[in-house]
Enzyme design. Structure first.
Site, PDB file in Angstrom:
ATOM      1  N   TYR A 155       0.847  -1.203   0.000  1.00  0.00           N
ATOM      2  CA  TYR A 155       0.000   0.000   0.000  1.00  0.00           C
ATOM      3  C   TYR A 155       0.880   1.250   0.000  1.00  0.00           C
ATOM      4  O   TYR A 155       0.667   2.178  -0.792  1.00  0.00           O
ATOM      5  CB  TYR A 155      -0.897  -0.054   1.240  1.00  0.00           C
ATOM      6  CG  TYR A 155      -1.710   1.178   1.558  1.00  0.00           C
ATOM      7  CD1 TYR A 155      -2.951   1.389   0.956  1.00  0.00           C
ATOM      8  CD2 TYR A 155      -1.266   2.104   2.507  1.00  0.00           C
ATOM      9  CE1 TYR A 155      -3.717   2.505   1.284  1.00  0.00           C
ATOM     10  CE2 TYR A 155      -2.019   3.210   2.835  1.00  0.00           C
ATOM     11  CZ  TYR A 155      -3.249   3.413   2.219  1.00  0.00           C
ATOM     12  OH  TYR A 155      -3.993   4.526   2.553  1.00  0.00           O
ATOM     13  N   ALA A 156       1.890   1.283   0.873  1.00  0.00           N
ATOM     14  CA  ALA A 156       2.788   2.446   0.945  1.00  0.00           C
ATOM     15  C   ALA A 156       3.537   2.632  -0.367  1.00  0.00           C
ATOM     16  O   ALA A 156       3.733   3.760  -0.839  1.00  0.00           O
ATOM     17  CB  ALA A 156       3.773   2.284   2.104  1.00  0.00           C
ATOM     18  N   LYS A 159       1.182   4.212  -2.806  1.00  0.00           N
ATOM     19  CA  LYS A 159       0.933   5.625  -2.495  1.00  0.00           C
ATOM     20  C   LYS A 159       2.170   6.468  -2.808  1.00  0.00           C
ATOM     21  O   LYS A 159       2.052   7.613  -3.259  1.00  0.00           O
ATOM     22  CB  LYS A 159       0.524   5.779  -1.030  1.00  0.00           C
ATOM     23  CG  LYS A 159      -0.833   5.144  -0.700  1.00  0.00           C
ATOM     24  CD  LYS A 159      -1.972   5.786  -1.462  1.00  0.00           C
ATOM     25  CE  LYS A 159      -3.344   5.383  -0.908  1.00  0.00           C
ATOM     26  NZ  LYS A 159      -4.440   6.064  -1.614  1.00  0.00           N
TER      27      LYS A 159
HETATM   28  N1  LIG Z   1      -8.711   5.876   6.647  1.00  0.00           N
HETATM   29  C1  LIG Z   1      -7.409   6.024   6.833  1.00  0.00           C
HETATM   30  O1  LIG Z   1      -6.901   5.766   7.932  1.00  0.00           O
HETATM   31  C2  LIG Z   1      -6.536   6.548   5.730  1.00  0.00           C
HETATM   32  C3  LIG Z   1      -5.193   6.849   6.031  1.00  0.00           C
HETATM   33  C4  LIG Z   1      -4.369   7.331   5.024  1.00  0.00           C
HETATM   34  C5  LIG Z   1      -4.875   7.483   3.732  1.00  0.00           C
HETATM   35  N2  LIG Z   1      -6.175   7.176   3.464  1.00  0.00           N
HETATM   36  C6  LIG Z   1      -6.639   7.323   2.081  1.00  0.00           C
HETATM   37  O2  LIG Z   1      -7.846   8.073   2.038  1.00  0.00           O
HETATM   38  C7  LIG Z   1      -8.615   7.669   0.910  1.00  0.00           C
HETATM   39  C8  LIG Z   1     -10.035   7.384   1.320  1.00  0.00           C
HETATM   40  O3  LIG Z   1     -10.036   6.295   2.227  1.00  0.00           O
HETATM   41  P1  LIG Z   1     -11.233   6.040   3.268  1.00  0.00           P
HETATM   42  O4  LIG Z   1     -10.604   5.901   4.581  1.00  0.00           O
HETATM   43  O5  LIG Z   1     -12.339   7.019   3.058  1.00  0.00           O
HETATM   44  O6  LIG Z   1     -11.684   4.583   2.782  1.00  0.00           O
HETATM   45  P2  LIG Z   1     -13.132   3.915   2.661  1.00  0.00           P
HETATM   46  O7  LIG Z   1     -12.887   2.462   2.660  1.00  0.00           O
HETATM   47  O8  LIG Z   1     -14.089   4.498   3.654  1.00  0.00           O
HETATM   48  O9  LIG Z   1     -13.607   4.380   1.197  1.00  0.00           O
HETATM   49  C9  LIG Z   1     -12.972   3.930   0.039  1.00  0.00           C
HETATM   50  C10 LIG Z   1     -14.010   3.930  -1.084  1.00  0.00           C
HETATM   51  O10 LIG Z   1     -13.334   3.551  -2.293  1.00  0.00           O
HETATM   52  C11 LIG Z   1     -14.171   2.652  -2.987  1.00  0.00           C
HETATM   53  N3  LIG Z   1     -13.348   1.795  -3.831  1.00  0.00           N
HETATM   54  C12 LIG Z   1     -12.396   0.913  -3.420  1.00  0.00           C
HETATM   55  N4  LIG Z   1     -11.879   0.288  -4.467  1.00  0.00           N
HETATM   56  C13 LIG Z   1     -12.483   0.791  -5.577  1.00  0.00           C
HETATM   57  C14 LIG Z   1     -12.380   0.519  -6.962  1.00  0.00           C
HETATM   58  N5  LIG Z   1     -11.548  -0.431  -7.421  1.00  0.00           N
HETATM   59  N6  LIG Z   1     -13.124   1.242  -7.825  1.00  0.00           N
HETATM   60  C15 LIG Z   1     -14.001   2.171  -7.375  1.00  0.00           C
HETATM   61  N7  LIG Z   1     -14.175   2.445  -6.059  1.00  0.00           N
HETATM   62  C16 LIG Z   1     -13.426   1.760  -5.181  1.00  0.00           C
HETATM   63  C17 LIG Z   1     -14.877   1.842  -1.898  1.00  0.00           C
HETATM   64  O11 LIG Z   1     -16.068   1.222  -2.378  1.00  0.00           O
HETATM   65  C18 LIG Z   1     -15.135   2.913  -0.848  1.00  0.00           C
HETATM   66  O12 LIG Z   1     -16.397   3.538  -1.044  1.00  0.00           O
HETATM   67  C19 LIG Z   1      -7.868   6.467   0.309  1.00  0.00           C
HETATM   68  O13 LIG Z   1      -7.094   6.894  -0.791  1.00  0.00           O
HETATM   69  C20 LIG Z   1      -6.974   6.000   1.431  1.00  0.00           C
HETATM   70  O14 LIG Z   1      -5.833   5.316   0.973  1.00  0.00           O
HETATM   71  C21 LIG Z   1      -7.017   6.717   4.429  1.00  0.00           C
END
Ligand SMILES: NC(=O)c1ccc[n+]([C@@H]2O[C@H](COP(=O)([O-])OP(=O)(O)OC[C@H]3O[C@@H](n4cnc5c(N)ncnc54)[C@H](O)[C@@H]3O)[C@@H](O)[C@H]2O)c1
Length: 255
Positions: A155-156, A159
Site C-alpha cells: 500500500y505504501a 501511495k
Molecule cells: N482511513 C485512513 O486511515 C486513511 C489513512 C491514510 C490514507 N487514506 C486514504 O484516504 C482515501 C479514502 O479512504 P477512506 O478511509 O475514506 O476509505 P473507505 O474504505 O471508507 O472508502 C474507500 C471507497 O473507495 C471505494 N473503492 C475501493 N476500491 C475501488 C475501486 N476499485 N473502484 C471504485 N471504487 C473503489 C470503496 O467502495 C469505498 O467507497 C484512500 O485513498 C486512502 O488510501 C485513508
C-alpha cells in the site's frame, strides 16, 4: 472558495468515508459532483445526501481497475454534467500484514486499485480536462508514502508511486493549465481503518498506537480533509502544483 461554482468534479471512492465528505463539500461550493464508486449503494447514498441538501450530484458505478469502464463512465459524466475540470483520486483499499507474510496475488490486488486505478483515471480524464482549458487534480495518498508504515508495505509503495506520478504529471501538464497536487491523510475513522485494524492481532491496540503517534492527539475524521482539497481545486491554488501536503495532526512534519 473561488472558482468552484458549477465546476464538474469527479471523486473516486465517493461512497466511502473521506470521499463522501469531499463530495459533500464540493456540492456546498456549488460544484456538480460525479460520485464514482464500485459500491453502487454507497455512491447513491452520497448523492441522496447531496441532493437532499439542495446540491447537484450523480452516482456512477465503476471499478477504477477497469480501463474501459472508466472510459465509458467519463463519457457518461461529460454527457450528463459537462467536461470535468476537477478530479479527486480517492478510491483505495489496504490490508495490514508484515510484507514477508504477504503473497504476490495480494500485491496484485493492492497495486490494481491503489496505483493502476489512479493511472486509469488520469489517462482517461486528463484529456477531457485539457479540452476544457485546464483543471485541478488532487490525489489522496497517505503519510505511509512519506515515512513508511509497518504492515502496509505494498500500500505504501503504491501511495509513494502516486506521489511520483503526481509530481511528474504536474511537470508534464503545467503548460496545459492542469495542476496536480497530493494530500496525505493519516489514520482516519473510516471503514478502511477498521478493515486495516481488523487484520491486526489486537485492533484496539493498533488504533491506540496510531492515536498516540499523532501530536494533535486524535484519529482524524473525514471532515478534516475537504477544506484543503476544495482549496487545492479552487482558483486560490492556481500557482500551486506538484506539492504534497500532510493532513494528519502532525504525524509527519516533512520540510
Ligand atoms: N482511513 C485512513 O486511515 C486513511 C489513512 C491514510 C490514507 N487514506 C486514504 O484516504 C482515501 C479514502 O479512504 P477512506 O478511509 O475514506 O476509505 P473507505 O474504505 O471508507 O472508502 C474507500 C471507497 O473507495 C471505494 N473503492 C475501493 N476500491 C475501488 C475501486 N476499485 N473502484 C471504485 N471504487 C473503489 C470503496 O467502495 C469505498 O467507497 C484512500 O485513498 C486512502 O488510501 C485513508
Amino acid at each position: 472558495m473561488k472558482g468552484l461554482d458549477s465546476k464538474v468534479v469527479i471523486v473516486t471512492g465517493g461512497g466511502g468515508g473521506i470521499g463522501r465528505a469531499i463530495c459533500q463539500r464540493f456540492a456546498t461550493e456549488g460544484s456538480k459532483v460525479a460520485v464514482l464508486d464500485r459500491d453502487q449503494a454507497a455512491a447513491q447514498a452520497t448523492v441522496d445526501k447531496i441532493v437532499g441538501a439542495g446540491g447537484t450530484a450523480i452516482a456512477y458505478t465503476a471499478d477504477i481497475t477497469n480501463y474501459q469502464a472508466i472510459a465509458d463512465t467519463a463519457e457518461a459524466i461529460t454527457n450528463d454534467l459537462g467536461l470535468p475540470t476537477v478530479l479527486v483520486n480517492n478510491a483505495a483499499f489496504d490490508r495490514f500484514m508484515p510484507f514477508l507474510k504477504t503473497e504476490p496475488s495480494q500485491w496484485d490486488q493492492l497495486i490494481a486499485v491503489n496505483l493502476t486505478g489512479a493511472l486509469n483515471m488520469h489517462h482517461v480524464v486528463l484529456p477531457l480536462m485539457i479540452e476544457a482549458g485546464g483543471g485541478k487534480v488532487i490525489n489522496i495518498a497517505s503519510d505511509a508514502a512519506r515515512v513508511g508504515s509497518s504492515g502496509e508495505a505494498v500500500y505504501a509503495a503504491c501511495k509513494a508511486g502516486l506521489v511520483g506520478l503526481s509530481k511528474t504529471l504536474a511537470r508534464e501538464l503545467a503548460g496545459k493549465g492542469v495542476n496536480v497536487n497530493v494530500v496525505c491523510p493519516g489514520p482516519t475513522d473510516t471503514a478502511l481503518l477498521k478493515d486495516v485494524a481488523s487484520t491486526a492481532s489486537n485492533p484496539d491496540k493498533l488504533v491506540e498506537a496510531f492515536r498516540r503517534a499523532i501530536p494533535l492527539g486524535r484519529i482524524a475524521q473525514p471532515d478534516d480533509y475537504p477544506g484543503i482539497i476544495a482549496m487545492l481545486a479552487s482558483d486560490d491554488a492556481n500557482f500551486i502544483t506538484g506539492q504534497v501536503i500532510s493532513v494528519s495532526g502532525g504525524l509527519t512534519m516533512a520540510g
